[in-house]
Design an enzyme around this catalytic site. Structure first.
Site, short mmCIF file in Angstrom:
data_model
loop_
_atom_site.label_atom_id
_atom_site.label_comp_id
_atom_site.label_asym_id
_atom_site.label_seq_id
_atom_site.Cartn_x
_atom_site.Cartn_y
_atom_site.Cartn_z
N ILE A 1 2.95 17.53 -2.73
CA ILE A 1 1.88 17.97 -1.85
C ILE A 1 2.28 19.17 -0.87
CG2 ILE A 1 -0.03 17.36 -0.09
CD1 ILE A 1 0.14 14.46 -1.79
N ASP B 1 -3.05 11.69 9.47
CA ASP B 1 -2.41 10.74 8.41
C ASP B 1 -2.42 9.46 9.05
OD1 ASP B 1 -1.45 9.35 6.23
OD2 ASP B 1 0.71 10.28 6.58
N LYS C 1 8.84 12.23 8.29
CA LYS C 1 7.47 11.61 8.79
C LYS C 1 7.73 10.67 9.87
CE LYS C 1 5.05 12.13 4.44
NZ LYS C 1 4.40 11.59 3.31
#
EC number: 2.4.2.57
Length: 503
Positions: free
Chosen positions: A197, A256, A288
């Site tokens: 992605i 997210d 992340k």
């Protein structure tokens, strides 16, 4: 009103149906109104787009809608306005910070999948989750609802293992070693993976270099029950379909929500029938989860959610401060992973992580004693058993099991960056490395990417090669070179960082 279907050879980027302006006025329909299309066999929902692409008496169906529902050119449908579904009220409830009941969450998920909720309403739901969060009761309900509104896999071979990395580290081809190691030990591991992605290569992108990755659930069941493993693209399956829809809203909003991330990952494990799940949480700058404390908190959530789903979950907190192995990009990573499987050795970061994760799975599955899993995993890798299992996987997935790393084509347009000064490598910027590889064309151009020659802590001399960019076109190569010069992905410093005189 009645209308004849007209198939439009286009994607609208949303779940739309197209109505002529005059027809819309007569039916008192406005842009973005929700309508339902009824035939004798099905009811389909869509948002109105007013356009003169269609004539009066026609309703335009774009390819977005056709991907999920079959319509025939000229088919007559009844078009009816549809009021706001009950789930909109539940979304407002979450926007106000209230807890949602299980039935309310199930209704929201079903309406997302049935396309009763429009893009703006789905975005509102995702935003509400980002702002107000979900407790574990809500996350468990969301996970199960997401799984049960899609297809579920039932495999007879038990126990069923699974592994998932939450991502963020360039060059993470680890699972291409983990899956055959675990399967070679006699455990069952049906691995579904995503395409990239925001990264330069998802596991599915890498596997696709030497095998097919798009299969139906029945085909996956056949492959796994025959050889104990697969590595396929989850996007080709109808697993947790609400997840694919909400992800679009997350991307558009650059958010997210933690609860939604947990549900997204675990709903697919639940749908695959996984009994033992290992979650890999890389930590470090540019990924992340940047701190170990954050990783531990997230690990507790995964473990608790697993208990509520009837799954045994363990979490590995791993080092993610620099790329794994020496390559980034589908074909380059495929070469490196295949070479490691064939030789039983490879870059330390790749071998250590792969055998470490595989070892945990071997212990979870009961085939290795506690504390001995990594040793067993390394023995399986070094013995060639993992490579033989990989050959089986490639063959069952329609690839050439005899393929050699050097036979995998890579970009023929290259440029090598060298060290501008002597010193030590003090940092490698993950985001910059990913950005360069993507600028070069990865993952769409399979042969594009980066080969790294250095790692953090190593000493280099002025003029030593640092990394090579591979591209399939001169234009892409030039673009990547410009990006690399601006990003400065590798930092070199001497042992004396700064000299300060009298103040």
């Amino acid at each position: 009103m009645k209308a004849k279907v007209r198939i439009l050879d286009m994607y609208s980027g949303r779940y739309s149906v197209f109505i002529n302006e005059k027809e819309a006025k007569k039916a008192k329909l406005h842009p973005d109104d929700l309508v339902k299309l009824e035939t004798g066999k099905k009811t389909v929902y869509g948002s109105v787009t007013i356009s003169n692409l269609v004539k009066e008496g026609e309703i335009g169906i774009s390819k977005d809608v056709l991907q999920l529902h079959n319509f025939s050119e000229g088919e007559v449908v009844t078009v009816l306005p549809s009021g706001a579904p009950e789930s909109v009220r539940y979304i407002k409830k979450k926007m106000n910070g209230e807890k949602l009941r299980k039935v309310e969450i199930e209704t929201i998920v079903k309406d997302i999948v049935d396309r009763k909720l429009r893009d703006i309403e789905i975005s509102s739901f995702v935003t509400a989750l980002e702002i107000n969060g979900l407790d574990m009761d809500e996350i468990a309900a969301l996970t199960i609802a997401m799984a049960e509104t899609g297809d579920m896999l039932d495999i007879d071979r038990k126990p069923i293992m699974d592994v998932h990395s939450i991502g963020g580290v360039p060059g993470n081809k680890t699972n291409i070693l983990v899956v055959p190691i675990v399967a070679a030990a006699g455990l069952t591991i049906p691995k579904t993976s995503s395409r990239a992605i925001t990264s330069a290569a998802g596991t599915a992108d890498v596997v696709e270099v030497f095998a097919e990755v798009s299969f139906s659930l029945d085909e996956i069941k056949r492959i796994v029950e025959k050889i104990g493993a697969c590595m396929v693209w989850g996007g080709a399956l109808n697993l947790a379909p609400a997840d694919d829809i909400t992800i679009k809203a997350e991307r558009a909003l650059s958010i997210d929500p933690v609860g939604l991330m947990l549900a997204s990952i675990m709903s697919k494990k639940y749908a695959m029938g996984s009994q033992y799940v290992l979650i890999d949480i890389p930590t470090g700058k540019g990924v992340k989860v940047e701190t170990v404390d954050e990783a531990r908190a997230l690990a507790r959530d995964f473990i608790e959610l697993g208990k509520r789903l009837g799954q045994y979950v363990e979490v590995a907190i791993t080092y993610g401060g620099q790329p794994i192995g020496h390559t980034v990009g589908p074909a380059l990573e495929a070469r490196e992973a295949l070479q490691a499987l064939m030789s039983g050795t490879g870059p330390g970061s790749l071998i250590e992580k792969a055998t470490g994760l595989a070892g945990i799975l071997l212990e979870m599955g009961g085939v290795a004693p506690s504390g001995m899993g990594k040793k067993m995993a390394r023995e399986i890798l070094e013995s060639g058993k993992a490579y033989q299992k990989m050959r089986e996987i490639i063959e069952e997935q329609g690839g050439n099991p005899d393929i050699k790393p050097e036979e995998i084509p890579i970009g023929d347009k290259t440029y090598t960056f060298t060290a501008p000064t002597s010193g030590y490598i003090t940092a490698i910027d993950n985001k910059a490395i990913t950005g360069i590889a993507r600028a070069a064309g990865a993952p769409e151009d399979k042969g594009a990417g980066i080969e790294l020659y250095v790692k953090v802590g190593e000493k280099v001399k002025e003029g030593d090669p640092l990394f090579t960019i591979y591209a399939e076109s001169e234009a892409r190569l030039d673009q990547a070179i410009v990006f690399a010069r601006r990003a400065e992905p590798i930092r070199i410093e001497g042992m004396v960082l700064q000299r300060i005189g009298n103040i």
